[in-house]
Design a protein around this motif. Structure first.
Motif, mmCIF file in Angstrom:
data_model
loop_
_atom_site.group_PDB
_atom_site.id
_atom_site.type_symbol
_atom_site.label_atom_id
_atom_site.label_comp_id
_atom_site.label_asym_id
_atom_site.label_seq_id
_atom_site.Cartn_x
_atom_site.Cartn_y
_atom_site.Cartn_z
ATOM 1 N N MET A 1 -10.873 11.844 0.099
ATOM 2 C CA MET A 1 -9.734 12.189 0.229
ATOM 3 C C MET A 1 -9.101 12.786 -1.173
ATOM 4 S SD MET A 1 -6.500 9.174 0.960
ATOM 5 C CE MET A 1 -7.102 8.799 2.130
ATOM 6 N N THR A 2 -8.107 13.652 -1.085
ATOM 7 C CA THR A 2 -7.440 14.319 -2.224
ATOM 8 C C THR A 2 -6.248 13.670 -2.639
ATOM 9 O OG1 THR A 2 -6.125 15.715 -0.931
ATOM 10 C CG2 THR A 2 -8.335 16.577 -1.387
ATOM 11 N N LEU A 3 -5.892 13.557 -3.594
ATOM 12 C CA LEU A 3 -4.601 13.509 -4.275
ATOM 13 C C LEU A 3 -3.496 13.637 -3.436
ATOM 14 C CD1 LEU A 3 -3.125 11.686 -6.453
ATOM 15 C CD2 LEU A 3 -3.327 13.763 -7.816
ATOM 16 N N GLY A 4 -3.464 14.940 -2.912
ATOM 17 C CA GLY A 4 -2.208 15.400 -2.015
ATOM 18 C C GLY A 4 -2.122 14.717 -0.916
ATOM 19 N N GLU A 5 -3.433 14.246 0.032
ATOM 20 C CA GLU A 5 -3.438 13.768 0.981
ATOM 21 C C GLU A 5 -2.774 12.171 0.839
ATOM 22 O OE1 GLU A 5 -7.442 16.043 3.161
ATOM 23 O OE2 GLU A 5 -7.714 14.360 1.701
ATOM 24 N N ALA A 6 -3.575 11.797 -0.258
ATOM 25 C CA ALA A 6 -2.897 10.224 -0.549
ATOM 26 C C ALA A 6 -1.434 10.268 -0.696
ATOM 27 C CB ALA A 6 -3.710 9.764 -1.556
ATOM 28 N N LYS A 7 -1.027 11.292 -1.565
ATOM 29 C CA LYS A 7 0.397 11.087 -1.832
ATOM 30 C C LYS A 7 1.152 11.452 -0.488
ATOM 31 C CE LYS A 7 0.537 13.189 -6.475
ATOM 32 N NZ LYS A 7 1.035 14.557 -7.030
ATOM 33 N N ASN A 8 0.770 12.140 0.489
ATOM 34 C CA ASN A 8 1.435 12.277 1.675
ATOM 35 C C ASN A 8 1.690 10.923 2.695
ATOM 36 O OD1 ASN A 8 2.407 15.132 1.537
ATOM 37 N ND2 ASN A 8 0.685 15.913 2.345
ATOM 38 N N LYS A 9 0.463 10.384 2.670
ATOM 39 C CA LYS A 9 0.416 9.105 3.091
ATOM 40 C C LYS A 9 1.373 8.136 2.687
ATOM 41 C CE LYS A 9 -4.358 9.168 5.037
ATOM 42 N NZ LYS A 9 -5.425 8.817 5.336
ATOM 43 N N VAL A 10 1.683 8.185 1.155
ATOM 44 C CA VAL A 10 2.476 7.155 0.781
ATOM 45 C C VAL A 10 3.961 7.591 1.008
ATOM 46 C CG1 VAL A 10 3.607 6.506 -1.487
ATOM 47 C CG2 VAL A 10 0.991 6.619 -1.423
ATOM 48 N N TYR A 11 4.141 8.714 1.026
ATOM 49 C CA TYR A 11 5.659 9.205 1.414
ATOM 50 C C TYR A 11 5.955 8.896 2.900
ATOM 51 C CZ TYR A 11 6.358 11.981 -2.638
ATOM 52 O OH TYR A 11 6.777 12.584 -3.873
ATOM 53 N N PRO A 129 -14.982 6.648 0.951
ATOM 54 C CA PRO A 129 -13.557 6.915 1.808
ATOM 55 C C PRO A 129 -12.732 5.764 2.285
ATOM 56 C CG PRO A 129 -15.402 8.452 2.296
ATOM 57 C CD PRO A 129 -15.954 7.420 1.278
ATOM 58 N N ASP A 130 -13.800 4.668 2.508
ATOM 59 C CA ASP A 130 -12.956 3.460 3.018
ATOM 60 C C ASP A 130 -12.205 2.848 1.902
ATOM 61 O OD1 ASP A 130 -15.286 2.796 1.816
ATOM 62 O OD2 ASP A 130 -15.845 1.215 3.196
ATOM 63 N N ALA A 131 -12.626 2.975 0.794
ATOM 64 C CA ALA A 131 -11.577 2.434 -0.232
ATOM 65 C C ALA A 131 -10.506 3.344 -0.529
ATOM 66 C CB ALA A 131 -12.611 2.313 -1.543
ATOM 67 N N CYS A 132 -10.809 4.540 -0.227
ATOM 68 C CA CYS A 132 -9.542 5.631 -0.710
ATOM 69 C C CYS A 132 -8.366 5.099 0.540
ATOM 70 C CB CYS A 132 -10.015 6.850 -0.325
ATOM 71 S SG CYS A 132 -10.964 7.592 -1.639
ATOM 72 N N GLU A 133 -8.832 4.732 1.490
ATOM 73 C CA GLU A 133 -7.657 4.336 2.746
ATOM 74 C C GLU A 133 -6.903 3.098 2.399
ATOM 75 O OE1 GLU A 133 -6.811 5.993 5.105
ATOM 76 O OE2 GLU A 133 -8.424 7.718 5.007
ATOM 77 N N CYS A 134 -7.261 2.526 1.189
ATOM 78 C CA CYS A 134 -6.500 1.131 0.809
ATOM 79 C C CYS A 134 -5.185 1.787 -0.326
ATOM 80 C CB CYS A 134 -7.403 0.344 0.089
ATOM 81 S SG CYS A 134 -8.849 -0.590 1.118
ATOM 82 N N MET A 135 -5.587 2.884 -1.035
ATOM 83 C CA MET A 135 -4.840 3.169 -1.993
ATOM 84 C C MET A 135 -3.307 3.425 -1.624
ATOM 85 S SD MET A 135 -7.269 5.055 -4.679
ATOM 86 C CE MET A 135 -7.652 6.435 -3.808
ATOM 87 N N PRO A 136 -3.157 4.096 -0.703
ATOM 88 C CA PRO A 136 -1.325 4.458 -0.291
ATOM 89 C C PRO A 136 -0.839 3.258 -0.162
ATOM 90 C CG PRO A 136 -2.957 5.954 0.962
ATOM 91 C CD PRO A 136 -3.918 5.006 0.317
ATOM 92 N N TYR A 137 -1.497 2.152 0.355
ATOM 93 C CA TYR A 137 -0.596 0.900 0.517
ATOM 94 C C TYR A 137 -0.227 0.191 -1.009
ATOM 95 C CZ TYR A 137 -1.897 1.372 5.495
ATOM 96 O OH TYR A 137 -1.960 1.799 6.757
ATOM 97 N N TYR A 138 -1.280 0.242 -1.715
ATOM 98 C CA TYR A 138 -1.058 -0.351 -2.940
ATOM 99 C C TYR A 138 0.044 0.470 -3.903
ATOM 100 C CZ TYR A 138 -1.763 -1.285 -7.954
ATOM 101 O OH TYR A 138 -1.631 -1.661 -9.389
ATOM 102 N N VAL A 139 -0.088 2.038 -3.627
ATOM 103 C CA VAL A 139 0.733 2.762 -4.509
ATOM 104 C C VAL A 139 2.195 2.772 -3.764
ATOM 105 C CG1 VAL A 139 1.511 5.101 -4.932
ATOM 106 C CG2 VAL A 139 -1.070 4.537 -5.180
ATOM 107 N N ALA A 140 2.580 2.376 -2.719
ATOM 108 C CA ALA A 140 3.743 2.299 -2.017
ATOM 109 C C ALA A 140 4.431 1.020 -2.313
ATOM 110 C CB ALA A 140 3.384 2.299 -0.390
ATOM 111 N N ALA A 141 3.552 -0.094 -2.553
ATOM 112 C CA ALA A 141 4.028 -1.297 -2.867
ATOM 113 C C ALA A 141 4.513 -1.367 -4.290
ATOM 114 C CB ALA A 141 2.920 -2.583 -2.754
ATOM 115 N N GLN A 142 3.839 -0.585 -5.240
ATOM 116 C CA GLN A 142 4.305 -0.115 -6.800
ATOM 117 C C GLN A 142 5.535 0.345 -6.559
ATOM 118 O OE1 GLN A 142 2.645 -2.301 -8.849
ATOM 119 N NE2 GLN A 142 1.494 -2.667 -7.087
ATOM 120 N N GLN A 143 5.680 1.339 -5.669
ATOM 121 C CA GLN A 143 6.888 2.056 -5.665
ATOM 122 C C GLN A 143 8.103 1.271 -5.257
ATOM 123 O OE1 GLN A 143 7.079 5.266 -7.006
ATOM 124 N NE2 GLN A 143 5.350 6.462 -6.750
#
Length: 184
Positions: A1-11, A129-143
């Motif tokens: 997963m790229t940073l851009g893809e992960a950011k879009n998931k957070v948005y 990749p499976d760990a990457c899928e967790c990150m957007p939830y963490y980042v959204a929570a921090q936001q």
């Protein structure tokens, strides 16, 4: 997963959309995002470990070898093609290898490099990749953490749930565990 893809998931998780349905990139959210992803990646690398190899540069008269800068913990040591993890010891943060070996390779658990604040959206995460899928939830929570109206708890709960589903064993470990259960 790229940073851009992960950011879009957070948005998407934060429901940051315009009236036309396009994702709106909020400057305040964007400024914090990379640091939050860096924290998430380093935390998840301790759960869903990154395994790397390092061929020791063996030298005559030298017995203590430093590990690479991204070294977190030892996994296995291979000496002349055989698993020799229990033959060697640590001393002063270095691996002590007696002379006489032609080739020694260390398998180790690595810590991801710090994501630069100016990392492009094409930056690839180092974790699985499976760990990457967790990150957007963490980042959204921090936001959402400082937001007095929106509750960050649901995002953090989803993050914790996703983390609980991660496989923590290394390839081949399940087979060894199963074999030991059937023998004993």
């Amino acid at each position: 997963m790229t940073l851009g893809e992960a950011k879009n998931k957070v948005y998407m998780l934060l429901d940051e959309h315009s009236a036309g349905g396009e994702v709106e990139h909020d400057e305040d959210i964007e400024k914090k995002m990379t640091a939050f992803f860096d924290t998430a990646q380093k935390t998840l690398a301790q759960i869903r470990r990154i395994v790397r190899e390092y061929a020791l540069p063996l030298a005559m008269g030298k017995t203590a070898y430093e590990m690479p800068p991204d070294f977190s913990a030892l996994y296995r040591v291979w000496a002349d093609g055989k698993n020799a993890t229990r033959r060697f010891r640590w001393m002063g943060g270095k691996l002590v290898i007696p002379e006489g070996y032609a080739e020694v390779t260390v398998e180790y658990f690595a810590m991801p490099q710090t994501i630069p604040t100016d990392a492009p959206d094409s930056y690839e995460f180092e974790i699985a990749p499976d760990a990457c899928e967790c990150m957007p939830y963490y980042v959204a929570a921090q936001q959402l953490l400082p937001d007095l109206v929106m509750d960050y708890g649901a995002m953090l709960q989803m993050y914790n749930y996703q983390v609980s589903l991660l496989r923590t064993t290394q390839p081949g470990e399940n087979r060894r565990i199963a074999q030991s259960l059937f023998r004993g």
